[in-house]
Design a protein around this motif. Structure first.
Motif, mmCIF file in Angstrom:
data_model
loop_
_atom_site.group_PDB
_atom_site.id
_atom_site.type_symbol
_atom_site.label_atom_id
_atom_site.label_comp_id
_atom_site.label_asym_id
_atom_site.label_seq_id
_atom_site.Cartn_x
_atom_site.Cartn_y
_atom_site.Cartn_z
ATOM 1 N N LEU A 1 -8.047 -13.239 24.827
ATOM 2 C CA LEU A 1 -7.949 -14.317 23.840
ATOM 3 C C LEU A 1 -7.353 -13.800 22.534
ATOM 4 O O LEU A 1 -6.596 -14.501 21.859
ATOM 5 N N ARG A 2 -7.700 -12.572 22.175
ATOM 6 C CA ARG A 2 -7.080 -11.985 20.988
ATOM 7 C C ARG A 2 -5.588 -11.781 21.209
ATOM 8 O O ARG A 2 -4.765 -12.023 20.327
ATOM 9 N N GLU A 3 -5.249 -11.329 22.392
ATOM 10 C CA GLU A 3 -3.841 -11.117 22.742
ATOM 11 C C GLU A 3 -3.087 -12.444 22.770
ATOM 12 O O GLU A 3 -1.925 -12.523 22.342
ATOM 13 N N LEU A 4 -3.756 -13.488 23.260
ATOM 14 C CA LEU A 4 -3.134 -14.816 23.340
ATOM 15 C C LEU A 4 -2.739 -15.314 21.965
ATOM 16 O O LEU A 4 -1.673 -15.912 21.781
ATOM 17 N N ASP A 5 -3.617 -15.086 20.963
ATOM 18 C CA ASP A 5 -3.339 -15.501 19.580
ATOM 19 C C ASP A 5 -2.906 -16.965 19.554
ATOM 20 O O ASP A 5 -1.830 -17.315 19.058
ATOM 21 N N ALA A 6 -3.755 -17.849 20.084
ATOM 22 C CA ALA A 6 -3.428 -19.271 20.187
ATOM 23 C C ALA A 6 -3.124 -19.853 18.813
ATOM 24 O O ALA A 6 -3.760 -19.500 17.817
ATOM 25 N N ASP A 7 -2.175 -20.762 18.760
ATOM 26 C CA ASP A 7 -1.849 -21.409 17.497
ATOM 27 C C ASP A 7 -2.965 -22.359 17.075
ATOM 28 O O ASP A 7 -3.300 -22.453 15.901
ATOM 29 N N VAL A 8 -3.512 -23.088 18.044
ATOM 30 C CA VAL A 8 -4.572 -24.061 17.758
ATOM 31 C C VAL A 8 -5.786 -23.719 18.611
ATOM 32 O O VAL A 8 -5.680 -23.563 19.827
ATOM 33 N N LEU A 9 -6.939 -23.611 17.965
ATOM 34 C CA LEU A 9 -8.206 -23.411 18.662
ATOM 35 C C LEU A 9 -9.069 -24.643 18.433
ATOM 36 O O LEU A 9 -9.323 -25.029 17.288
ATOM 37 N N VAL A 10 -9.489 -25.283 19.517
ATOM 38 C CA VAL A 10 -10.354 -26.458 19.448
ATOM 39 C C VAL A 10 -11.715 -26.083 20.016
ATOM 40 O O VAL A 10 -11.807 -25.567 21.133
ATOM 41 N N LEU A 11 -12.767 -26.318 19.235
ATOM 42 C CA LEU A 11 -14.125 -26.052 19.687
ATOM 43 C C LEU A 11 -14.853 -27.390 19.813
ATOM 44 O O LEU A 11 -15.213 -28.015 18.818
ATOM 45 N N ASP A 12 -15.028 -27.847 21.049
ATOM 46 C CA ASP A 12 -15.696 -29.127 21.290
ATOM 47 C C ASP A 12 -17.176 -28.894 21.543
ATOM 48 O O ASP A 12 -17.571 -27.853 22.075
ATOM 49 N N GLU A 13 -17.988 -29.894 21.167
ATOM 50 C CA GLU A 13 -19.446 -29.744 21.266
ATOM 51 C C GLU A 13 -19.837 -28.440 20.562
ATOM 52 O O GLU A 13 -20.514 -27.567 21.118
ATOM 53 N N ALA A 14 -19.395 -28.302 19.320
ATOM 54 C CA ALA A 14 -19.474 -27.015 18.621
ATOM 55 C C ALA A 14 -20.890 -26.602 18.277
ATOM 56 O O ALA A 14 -21.103 -25.503 17.764
ATOM 57 N N GLN A 15 -21.876 -27.457 18.569
ATOM 58 C CA GLN A 15 -23.259 -27.027 18.352
ATOM 59 C C GLN A 15 -23.597 -25.809 19.206
ATOM 60 O O GLN A 15 -24.588 -25.122 18.960
ATOM 61 N N ARG A 16 -22.755 -25.523 20.234
ATOM 62 C CA ARG A 16 -22.951 -24.304 21.018
ATOM 63 C C ARG A 16 -22.845 -23.065 20.128
ATOM 64 O O ARG A 16 -23.345 -22.008 20.464
ATOM 65 N N ALA A 17 -22.139 -23.191 18.998
ATOM 66 C CA ALA A 17 -21.929 -22.035 18.107
ATOM 67 C C ALA A 17 -22.786 -22.131 16.860
ATOM 68 O O ALA A 17 -22.569 -21.406 15.899
ATOM 69 N N LYS A 18 -23.774 -23.010 16.849
ATOM 70 C CA LYS A 18 -24.510 -23.245 15.610
ATOM 71 C C LYS A 18 -25.342 -22.055 15.169
ATOM 72 O O LYS A 18 -25.461 -21.786 13.983
ATOM 73 N N ASN A 19 -25.954 -21.383 16.126
ATOM 74 C CA ASN A 19 -26.737 -20.215 15.725
ATOM 75 C C ASN A 19 -25.778 -19.096 15.366
ATOM 76 O O ASN A 19 -25.100 -18.531 16.216
ATOM 77 N N PHE A 20 -25.732 -18.781 14.076
ATOM 78 C CA PHE A 20 -24.732 -17.860 13.549
ATOM 79 C C PHE A 20 -24.807 -16.477 14.198
ATOM 80 O O PHE A 20 -23.843 -15.731 14.202
ATOM 81 N N ARG A 21 -25.967 -16.128 14.764
ATOM 82 C CA ARG A 21 -26.145 -14.769 15.280
ATOM 83 C C ARG A 21 -26.044 -14.685 16.811
ATOM 84 O O ARG A 21 -26.282 -13.635 17.373
ATOM 85 N N THR A 22 -25.733 -15.787 17.492
ATOM 86 C CA THR A 22 -25.622 -15.728 18.938
ATOM 87 C C THR A 22 -24.343 -15.022 19.355
ATOM 88 O O THR A 22 -23.381 -14.916 18.594
#
Length: 617
Positions: free
Chosen positions: A322-343
């Motif tokens: 994913l770092r190598e891909l260096d996508a121009d646009v990143l979409v995070l859907d249902e982003a509550q999956r990332a809510k816990n800052f330390r997960t």
């Protein structure tokens, strides 16, 4: 100098004198970082043959960070880690670990004590205390070559570099610390991002829905303009308002303008097929759904497909690609999956590079304000600042730091307003279509796969018999029973085998998350249908777990009790869910419900229409 291994040492944890006093909180946070320099193990590797040089520090995370000791004052030392560059404290655990390594050895300590309070060579460092800035340390005024470059420090010591200035031109006259180099990169990225945003804000005035095969509603066009105008933004519309199509429209605009070539969409596994379907529906383009073994996923990620869709669970496994891909646009859907800052998931998402970031969630605050903070760290960390200051500004904290209440919420809404757009369903009701549909796909558990295959094979055996002769009545009943059990296995293993030692249902896991999201959005009522009462009972357990009020209607409920039960659902604001079987729900009129969830589908499509018609007439 050789590498220095620091082992954990027991020390008394610091205590904050008052969480109401910002200066006391600041001192406490500095003490916490010093405490972590002793309570955690580190490997400190000197990179220069001098005490006032650079050091590589590795902690338990395994990620190396670069620290610079500048002089004997301790005021100009720095680190290239995000905590040092954003906390405003002027220190971090890595810097404190280096100081511990120096202080813990007599020879190193003696060398450090002989250092002057200001370096003999000009140094470009980063100020970590307060607002970060590049600063000139040492005898800059004595170097005419620096004046010729136009690098005259301001009275407060700060240095402003031209946008295209190459730090390499300062060598060997000026020592550039790793923290200064990292901060310089951040400043350049911000300048590029701001320039891009200005271009897009001009272009978005001419935005046309002709890019899509279907028109957008006016509020959705505003959502598209918000995403494009910010470049990195949070779209927090209520469920059902079309966050997906707004995002697709924004991505298509970027692709058309030449601002993007690759769009990476990260979502729950159950929504991957839905995203691919919506992209095809609105753009006519095929999205590549990432799946399979790691080798296949990596090959797919490296393809030239404009849209790639993957689930959260595999992001950390493929982070290097994913770092190598260096996508121009990143979409995070249902982003509550990332809510816990330390997960682990949140930490991975923060490491995926992208020029544009669209974060989508219907519940930006689920349980705590920290949920919102975590999401905003992905969008724009500057808006809310370091976590310690965020907590001080917007939380009432007890003597031990426990959060007791929230405060200054009006100021918080104002602070995030530039990056966050949220519309409630009632605000745009007149623009909404009569009804919208969404299909979510979930994988079966291993036990479910085994049961479904077993019953399907039994049914297939009887079907092959039927190709040669008519089935007896008993055989026909068995065939239908096997097919029913195969369908039930797809709902939950317990429906086929109540005594199974592998209970569980990914479908009910998804149901639980969906109910939680809807209930967080407001007071909407929800109808839930299943063909089987036992499935409704399993769903009821999930509602109890969530603390969501419900009532249940099925064929076993006496007819004379049903009107009171339905009135209870309509009138009681604490009863959010009606669990209903097809047998129990015949002839219902429940327009009070805003959402209908089908845990399974009936054989007859007309019955599916009847379910929907009970709420939508």
């Amino acid at each position: 100098m050789r590498a220095i291994r620091l082992r954990e040492l027991e020390r008394e944890a610091p205590v904050c004198a008052s969480f109401d006093d910002e200066e006391a909180v600041r001192r406490y946070e500095c003490e916490v970082r010093e405490h972590r320099a002793y309570s955690e193990p580190y490997l400190v590797t000197p990179l220069d043959d001098r005490i006032d040089g650079a050091y590589q520090v590795e902690s338990t995370s395994g990620v190396p960070h670069l620290v610079d000791i500048v002089d004997g004052s301790g005021e100009h030392d720095g680190c290239a880690c995000p905590d040092f560059l954003t906390s405003g404290l002027g220190t971090c655990k890595h810097l404190e670990a280096v100081r511990r390594a120096i202080a813990g050895n007599r020879a190193r300590r003696a060398l450090f004590e002989r250092l002057p309070s200001s370096p003999a060579q000009p140094v470009l460092a980063v100020r970590g205390a307060g607002e970060p800035a590049l600063i000139a340390v040492g005898p800059w005024q004595r170097r005419p070559s620096l004046r010729r470059l136009g690098l005259e420090p301001a009275p407060d010591g700060t240095v402003t570099l031209p946008r295209d200035f190459d730090l390499a031109t300062l060598a060997p006259v000026v020592r550039v610390t790793h923290g200064a180099s990292a901060w310089r990169s951040i400043l350049r990225q911000r300048a590029v991002s701001e320039g891009r945003s200005q271009r897009l804000r001009r272009a978005v005035r001419k935005f046309s829905t002709d890019l899509l095969t279907r028109p957008l509603f006016p509020y959705q066009i505003e959502g598209v303009k918000h995403l494009l105008g910010r470049g990195r933004a949070l779209l927090a519309d209520d469920m059902g308002l079309g966050k997906t199509v707004q995002t697709i429209a924004a991505c298509e605009t970027l692709l058309t303008l030449g601002e993007a070539r690759t769009v990476l969409i990260v979502c729950p596994a159950s929504l991957k097929a839905q995203w691919a379907s919506e992209i095809l529906r609105y753009t006519g383009k095929d999205a590549l759904v990432i799946g399979g073994p790691s080798s296949q996923r990596r090959h797919q990620l490296r393809s030239d497909a404009a849209y790639k869709v993957m689930n959260y669970e595999v992001t950390w496994r493929e982070l290097d690609v994913l770092r190598e891909l260096d996508a121009d646009v990143l979409v995070l859907d249902e982003a509550q999956r990332a809510k816990n800052f330390r997960t682990k998931t949140a930490a991975t998402l923060r490491q995926i590079p992208s020029r544009f970031l669209f974060v989508l969630t219907g519940t930006p605050v689920e349980n705590r304000l920290d949920d919102l903070y975590s999401l905003m760290q992905l969008v724009d960390p500057r808006l809310l600042g370091p976590l310690w200051r965020f907590n001080h500004e917007f939380h009432e904290q007890g003597r031990t730091g426990k959060i007791l209440a929230y405060k200054n919420l009006g100021a918080l809404r104002e602070r995030i307003a530039p990056a966050v757009l949220r519309r409630r369903k009632e605000e745009v009701l007149t623009q909404l279509p009569p009804i919208t549909f969404q299909t979510r796909y979930t994988a079966l558990s291993p036990r479910q796969v085994s049961l479904e295959e077993e019953y399907r094979q039994r049914a297939a055996k009887l079907a092959r018999v039927a190709e040669h002769r008519p089935l007896t009545r008993e055989e026909t009943q068995r065939l239908l029973a096997y097919l029913l059990k195969a369908r039930q296995a797809c709902d939950a293993a317990e429906l086929c085998d109540p005594q199974t030692d592998e209970p569980g249902s990914p479908k009910l896991d998804e149901f639980e998350g969906l109910i939680a999201e809807i209930c967080e959005q407001g007071t909407a009522k929800i109808l839930v249908f299943s063909e089987w009462v036992e499935m409704l009972k399993l769903a009821a357990r999930r509602l109890v777990k969530l603390g969501v009020g419900y009532t249940m209607l099925h064929g076993g409920i006496p007819t004379d009790r049903r009107p009171a039960l339905l009135d209870h659902f309509r009138a009681d604001p604490n009863v959010r869910v009606l669990l209903s079987s097809d047998a129990g729900g015949t002839g219902l009129n429940l327009q009070v419900a805003s959402y209908i969830l089908h845990l399974d589908l009936p054989w007859n499509p007309a019955r599916l229409d009847q379910r929907t018609a009970r709420a939508h007439r």
